[in-house]
Design a protein around this motif. Structure first.
Motif, PDB file in Angstrom:
ATOM      1  N   LYS A   1       0.895  -1.142   0.000  1.00 53.41           N
ATOM      2  CA  LYS A   1       0.000   0.000   0.000  1.00 53.41           C
ATOM      3  C   LYS A   1       0.936   1.193   0.000  1.00 53.41           C
ATOM      4  N   LEU A   2       0.676   2.156  -0.838  1.00 56.04           N
ATOM      5  CA  LEU A   2       1.571   3.310  -0.893  1.00 56.04           C
ATOM      6  C   LEU A   2       1.278   4.225   0.291  1.00 56.04           C
ATOM      7  N   ASP A   3       2.301   4.544   1.077  1.00 55.42           N
ATOM      8  CA  ASP A   3       2.121   5.517   2.148  1.00 55.42           C
ATOM      9  C   ASP A   3       2.412   6.902   1.553  1.00 55.42           C
ATOM     10  N   GLN A   4       1.317   7.625   1.279  1.00 54.37           N
ATOM     11  CA  GLN A   4       1.448   8.905   0.560  1.00 54.37           C
ATOM     12  C   GLN A   4       2.247   9.930   1.361  1.00 54.37           C
ATOM     13  N   ARG A   5       2.284   9.732   2.688  1.00 52.87           N
ATOM     14  CA  ARG A   5       2.948  10.756   3.498  1.00 52.87           C
ATOM     15  C   ARG A   5       4.443  10.502   3.676  1.00 52.87           C
ATOM     16  N   ALA A   6       4.888   9.307   3.269  1.00 51.00           N
ATOM     17  CA  ALA A   6       6.315   9.010   3.452  1.00 51.00           C
ATOM     18  C   ALA A   6       7.159   9.952   2.605  1.00 51.00           C
ATOM     19  N   ARG A   7       8.301  10.355   3.165  1.00 52.72           N
ATOM     20  CA  ARG A   7       9.204  11.242   2.412  1.00 52.72           C
ATOM     21  C   ARG A   7      10.008  10.463   1.389  1.00 52.72           C
ATOM     22  N   ARG A   8      10.357   9.223   1.779  1.00 48.71           N
ATOM     23  CA  ARG A   8      11.103   8.349   0.884  1.00 48.71           C
ATOM     24  C   ARG A   8      10.446   6.987   0.889  1.00 48.71           C
ATOM     25  N   HIS A   9      10.533   6.278  -0.222  1.00 48.10           N
ATOM     26  CA  HIS A   9      10.033   4.908  -0.287  1.00 48.10           C
ATOM     27  C   HIS A   9      11.220   4.007  -0.594  1.00 48.10           C
ATOM     28  N   LEU A  10      11.481   3.074   0.290  1.00 49.10           N
ATOM     29  CA  LEU A  10      12.565   2.128   0.072  1.00 49.10           C
ATOM     30  C   LEU A  10      11.918   0.766  -0.184  1.00 49.10           C
ATOM     31  N   VAL A  11      12.043   0.306  -1.435  1.00 51.90           N
ATOM     32  CA  VAL A  11      11.251  -0.834  -1.888  1.00 51.90           C
ATOM     33  C   VAL A  11      12.166  -1.999  -2.226  1.00 51.90           C
ATOM     34  N   ALA A  12      11.908  -3.154  -1.612  1.00 48.10           N
ATOM     35  CA  ALA A  12      12.691  -4.351  -1.929  1.00 48.10           C
ATOM     36  C   ALA A  12      11.751  -5.359  -2.574  1.00 48.10           C
ATOM     37  N   ALA A  13      12.108  -5.811  -3.783  1.00 46.70           N
ATOM     38  CA  ALA A  13      11.222  -6.728  -4.492  1.00 46.70           C
ATOM     39  C   ALA A  13      12.008  -7.909  -5.036  1.00 46.70           C
ATOM     40  N   GLU A  14      11.376  -9.068  -4.938  1.00 46.88           N
ATOM     41  CA  GLU A  14      11.978 -10.283  -5.472  1.00 46.88           C
ATOM     42  C   GLU A  14      10.990 -10.864  -6.473  1.00 46.88           C
ATOM     43  N   GLY A  15      11.479 -11.288  -7.632  1.00 46.52           N
ATOM     44  CA  GLY A  15      10.676 -12.024  -8.606  1.00 46.52           C
ATOM     45  C   GLY A  15       9.344 -11.367  -8.900  1.00 46.52           C
ATOM     46  N   GLU A  16       8.260 -12.121  -8.697  1.00 43.51           N
ATOM     47  CA  GLU A  16       6.919 -11.625  -8.989  1.00 43.51           C
ATOM     48  C   GLU A  16       6.523 -10.447  -8.095  1.00 43.51           C
ATOM     49  N   GLY A  17       7.283 -10.221  -7.038  1.00 42.45           N
ATOM     50  CA  GLY A  17       7.031  -9.071  -6.171  1.00 42.45           C
ATOM     51  C   GLY A  17       7.055  -7.762  -6.949  1.00 42.45           C
ATOM     52  N   ALA A  18       7.780  -7.758  -8.067  1.00 40.49           N
ATOM     53  CA  ALA A  18       7.843  -6.552  -8.901  1.00 40.49           C
ATOM     54  C   ALA A  18       6.450  -6.122  -9.354  1.00 40.49           C
TER      55      ALA A  18
ATOM     56  N   GLY B   1      10.784   8.783   8.279  1.00 44.48           N
ATOM     57  CA  GLY B   1      10.046   9.333   7.156  1.00 44.48           C
ATOM     58  C   GLY B   1      10.239   8.446   5.934  1.00 44.48           C
ATOM     59  N   THR B   2      11.195   7.526   6.033  1.00 39.41           N
ATOM     60  CA  THR B   2      11.393   6.535   4.975  1.00 39.41           C
ATOM     61  C   THR B   2      10.492   5.345   5.272  1.00 39.41           C
ATOM     62  N   ARG B   3       9.754   4.909   4.274  1.00 43.83           N
ATOM     63  CA  ARG B   3       8.873   3.763   4.468  1.00 43.83           C
ATOM     64  C   ARG B   3       9.492   2.565   3.747  1.00 43.83           C
ATOM     65  N   LEU B   4       9.500   1.437   4.429  1.00 43.45           N
ATOM     66  CA  LEU B   4      10.099   0.237   3.851  1.00 43.45           C
ATOM     67  C   LEU B   4       8.997  -0.694   3.328  1.00 43.45           C
ATOM     68  N   TYR B   5       9.215  -1.205   2.117  1.00 41.77           N
ATOM     69  CA  TYR B   5       8.262  -2.125   1.481  1.00 41.77           C
ATOM     70  C   TYR B   5       8.996  -3.391   1.092  1.00 41.77           C
TER      71      TYR B   5
END
Lengths: 197, 346, 320
Positions: free
Chosen positions: A13-30, A96-100
């Motif tokens: 879920k996108l956290d619209q208020r986060a200053r930064r989005h740090l996204v880790a994705a594997e395979g189909e996670g993309a 302020g960085t949100r981790l996904y």
């Protein structure tokens, strides 16, 4: 019935208020990552994506991720190298960085463990389980990890004991618990069930 | 009162046994002829003289032998004692709780002298004489939780309280009923109870958690839990299950009395002052079937409890393989007479 | 006792910290050291007013190193139904009171990497204790303290003396306001924020935190639940077979206690959940003021927290 110790992966879920989005994705996670940033150019511009095409995907989604125009995209050759890169980014991140995390369960677990190491509460990490249901299992006897377990019982890849996969999950180890299955009935194994494809 | 400490083993030749006095003070966990889960939590108030509830921390005739067994377990598997870094304040709280309690209630065996932060601890049964600075880890031979729990019967877990939950973030676990600290450390209250059947659906853990979050300093609580163990083995860990699991196949009608043990856990919880953590102690007591049946009320009652136990509970507790043999053996000691209410012998 | 262990104490010192705040030092009547506690804890103080017993929660500021005294700070509030007025007018050196064991509903998160403490007015009391504990453990922190004017900063001098430039003061009369977005800018991962003060300030700081992209897990608050007075109503305790009136200046819990029924409680501020009671019947509307029950539970009309909530109507029947 849900397993009480197993994390629930409610979906990204996108956290619209986060200053930064740090996204880790594997395979189909993309695919989950593509879905939340679709049409959100501003958010994508403040996103750093670490992606490993990984074993669970038939397809490489790197190009589509690049099309999101994230602030940075790191395409890594394996889960291990993706986690190393993630750790480097977390080391410099501020509140302020949100981790996904999106991908197979073992990968999500490793991302959560990295977050914990850097002071991120696991409850504040957005997660989505994509791809294979294979489990990462720790042998309770020799403590060795076996990746991509799809059936129970299975043979520990380290000590060779026949292990039954207990429905008990450790976030810290990012693994299920494997316990010897035939010590009360040596040589007698229950039928192998393919459960986690 | 001086305790005569026994020389005995909980492994290999299994020389453990209870004296007649130890049998009479055994914390028999059934106050009725059947068993079901309940939030059976009560205040941990001083109980009857000579009972295991007389003092907050119970030291008995098995003390020295149990501490020797713990040292052996830790030598083979150091992961049985772990503590996450933020638990250091709680570790010191535990040192204070255990030393104060042992020295106050067993002054002939343990002495504590405090001069501000300078403490002097004497443990005569184990031959320890230690001066240290309270709060300074460098002044003890090992970390504070490990130091004191190598000298106190029972497993100990330290639970951090945050986000309206309890987190098992430290512990020493060498006498457990088939659960792994190394696996469970860092889990919250719901997570580490995950493998327990039935109780979740009864809402037992929701209520217990709500209660424990408000546990107050100075008002410790306790509950009893139970299972069964073949041979008087304290270390029934999952880590070593491949070594001890086979014991369950060795029960015969001839050896039930000596081999099959009721294992009772006296679990107590205290709120700790400096850390706001909770210490969760799990003290295991073992009794052989032939010792148990010397108390006629317990013989009758345990026969009925075991006979009528729901199968999923028997499975979870790992009793299925030898339950029938044990029930048959116990039936000889049950004449069907009514039993009196309550836990204690008639 | 439903509130737990009680400790009889005597007032050993009274300081007029500001025009409206007094600080009281309490020592155990027994002469024994008072229990240690963790920062953020409060005690419930029982005051024996001539006509009734008043019980109010107060955060612990500190404990003398030898354990001889606790300090609490009490703001005289205008709408007080008696507690703070009693402390200000009737309590002097030598007065005997009773306190509960310390209870902590506002703990420091020990897994945190850094801690930002924000206080408004009398909300500084638990924050004071937290700063002291963080200093003792040598952990990184900042303290932001807002007050009406220089004369109202009951703890400003002491805090600055103890923590130096870790403390920032904000005076309303000088139009100094806590700029949340600036404070929360570039804080390291694992930073936790704690705020205690007036309701409006807490809401603003928490909203600022969320706006800065901070997760809820890192935002913590303690609300000083001002007692909510209201209209009188009648309460029937079904198990005890007692019916009594709840006066406008009295809480439901106090009325129950006055009727001689030993009801459970812990914080008396609508936070801990200990006094949760089943509602059997309600002839009127339940006025929920607690922070414990969920919205659904409030709407269900089946439960009430007796310490802060009440009935707008005729009669309430409780399972007590």
């Amino acid at each position: 019935m849900p397993i009480k110790s197993r994390p629930i992966y409610p979906g990204l879920k996108l956290d619209q208020r986060a200053r930064r989005h740090l996204v880790a994705a594997e395979g189909e996670g993309a695919l989950a990552v593509l879905a939340i940033f679709e049409g959100k150019g501003d958010a994508a511009a403040s996103a750093t994506i670490v992606y490993t095409p990984g074993g669970s995907a038939g397809e490489d989604h790197a190009e589509k991720l690049a099309d999101l125009k994230p602030d940075a995209l790191h395409v890594m050759p394996s889960q291990e190298t993706a986690i190393v890169r993630l750790n480097g980014l977390l080391g410099n991140a501020a509140m302020g960085t949100r981790l996904y995390a999106a991908g197979v369960e073992g990968f999500i677990g490793k991302v959560i463990a990295s977050g914990l190491e850097h002071g991120v509460d696991h409850q504040s990490i957005y997660t989505e389980h994509c791809g294979s249901l294979a489990r990462r299992v720790q042998c309770v006897h020799c403590k060795g990890m076996t990746e991509n377990v799809t059936a129970t019982p299975f043979t520990c890849s380290h000590c060779g004991l026949n292990l039954f996969v207990r429905d008990h999950y450790s976030r810290r180890l990012a693994a299920f618990q494997g316990v010897v299955v035939d010590c009360e009935t040596p040589g007698e194994l229950p039928e192998i069930e393919e459960l986690y494809r | 009162m001086t305790i005569q400490f026994k020389k005995e083993t909980f492994r290999d030749d299994f020389t453990f046994s209870n004296s007649p006095e130890a049998i009479r003070r055994f914390p028999f966990p059934f106050d009725k002829d059947q068993y079901m889960y309940a939030v059976n939590i009560e205040q941990h108030m001083p109980g009857p003289e000579k009972s295991p509830y007389e003092f907050p921390i119970d030291i008995d005739e098995h003390y020295v032998a149990e501490m020797e067994d713990r040292a052996l377990v830790l030598k083979q598997d150091p992961l049985r004692c772990q503590s996450l870094p933020h638990m250091i304040t709680a570790e010191w709280d535990l040192v204070e709780l255990l030393m104060e309690s042992m020295a106050k209630n067993y002054p002939e065996h343990f002495q504590l002298t405090r001069d501000g932060d300078r403490w002097h601890w004497v443990n005569q049964p184990l031959g320890i004489d230690q001066r240290f600075t309270f709060g300074d880890t460098a002044t003890l031979p090992c970390p504070p939780m490990e130091y004191i729990t190598r000298q106190c019967q029972g497993d100990f877990n330290l639970l951090d309280q945050r986000h309206d939950n309890l987190w098992m973030d430290a512990g020493i676990v060498t006498t457990q009923a088939d659960w792994s600290l190394d696996f469970d450390i860092g889990m919250n209250f719901m997570e580490w109870h995950a493998p327990v059947p039935i109780a979740h659906d009864l809402g037992v853990f929701d209520r217990a958690l709500k209660f424990l979050l408000n546990l107050q300093q100075g008002r410790p609580v306790r509950r009893l839990n139970w299972t069964m163990t073949i041979n008087p083995r304290l270390d029934t860990s999952p880590e070593n299950y491949h070594k001890w699991g086979i014991d369950r196949t060795t029960v015969t009608p001839e050896n039930v009395g000596n081999k099959v043990h009721l294992r009772v856990e006296l679990q107590a919880l205290w709120r700790l002052p400096r850390s706001n953590a909770i210490v969760f102690s799990i003290r295991a007591y073992l009794i052989k079937m032939e010792e148990l049946v010397t108390i006629p009320k317990w013989a009758r009652r345990f026969h009925r409890v075991l006979r009528d136990l729901p199968p999923e509970l028997a499975d979870y507790k790992g009793l299925t393989r030898y339950r029938e043999t044990t029930v048959d053996w116990l039936s000889k000691y049950d004449d069907g007479a009514p039993t009196s209410p309550g836990f204690f012998p008639d | 006792m439903s509130g737990g262990v009680e400790i009889p104490v005597r007032v050993s010192r009274v300081e007029q910290a500001t025009a409206t705040v007094k600080r009281f030092s309490l020592e155990a009547v027994s002469g024994e050291p008072l229990p240690l506690y963790s920062a953020g804890s409060h005690v419930v103080v029982t005051m024996a007013a001539p006509d009734r017993k008043i019980k109010n929660p107060y955060s612990l500021i500190d404990r003398a190193p030898d354990g001889s005294t606790y300090r609490i700070g009490v703001l005289r509030t205008r709408d007080s139904r008696g507690g703070s007025a009693f402390m200000h007018e009737r309590v002097e050196v030598g007065t005997e009171l009773s306190i509960t064991m310390p209870v902590n509903l506002f703990p420091i998160v020990r897994t945190g990497r850094k801690h930002i403490l924000v206080a408004g007015g009398i909300g500084v009391t638990p924050i004071y204790a937290m700063a002291e504990e963080l200093r003792r453990q040598n952990l990184p922190f900042e303290l932001h303290y807002a007050m009406r004017d220089a004369a109202s900063g009951a703890f400003a001098d002491e805090l600055v003396a103890r923590h130096g430039d870790k403390v920032r003061l904000y005076r309303d009369d000088a139009q100094e306001i806590i700029a949340v977005d600036r404070i929360l800018w570039r804080q390291p991962l694992g930073t936790h924020l704690y705020v205690c003060g007036p309701e409006g300030m807490i809401d603003a700081i928490l909203a600022g935190g969320r706006e800065a992209g901070w997760p809820d897990e890192n935002l913590h608050s303690e609300r000083f639940m001002a007692h909510v007075s209201g209209e009188p109503f009648s309460v029937r305790l079904a198990k005890a077979g007692v019916t009594t009136e709840v006066r406008p200046d009295q809480s439901l819990l106090e009325a129950i206690e006055e009727a001689g029924v030993d009801a459970p409680y812990l914080c008396r501020g609508g936070a801990c959940g200990q006094c949760e009671t089943a509602v059997l019947e309600a002839d009127g509307e339940l006025m929920h003021h607690d922070h414990f029950l969920t919205e659904e539970e409030h709407a269900s009309g089946k439960k009430i927290m007796t310490c802060v909530s009440r009935l707008k109507g005729r009669e309430l029947v409780l399972d007590l």
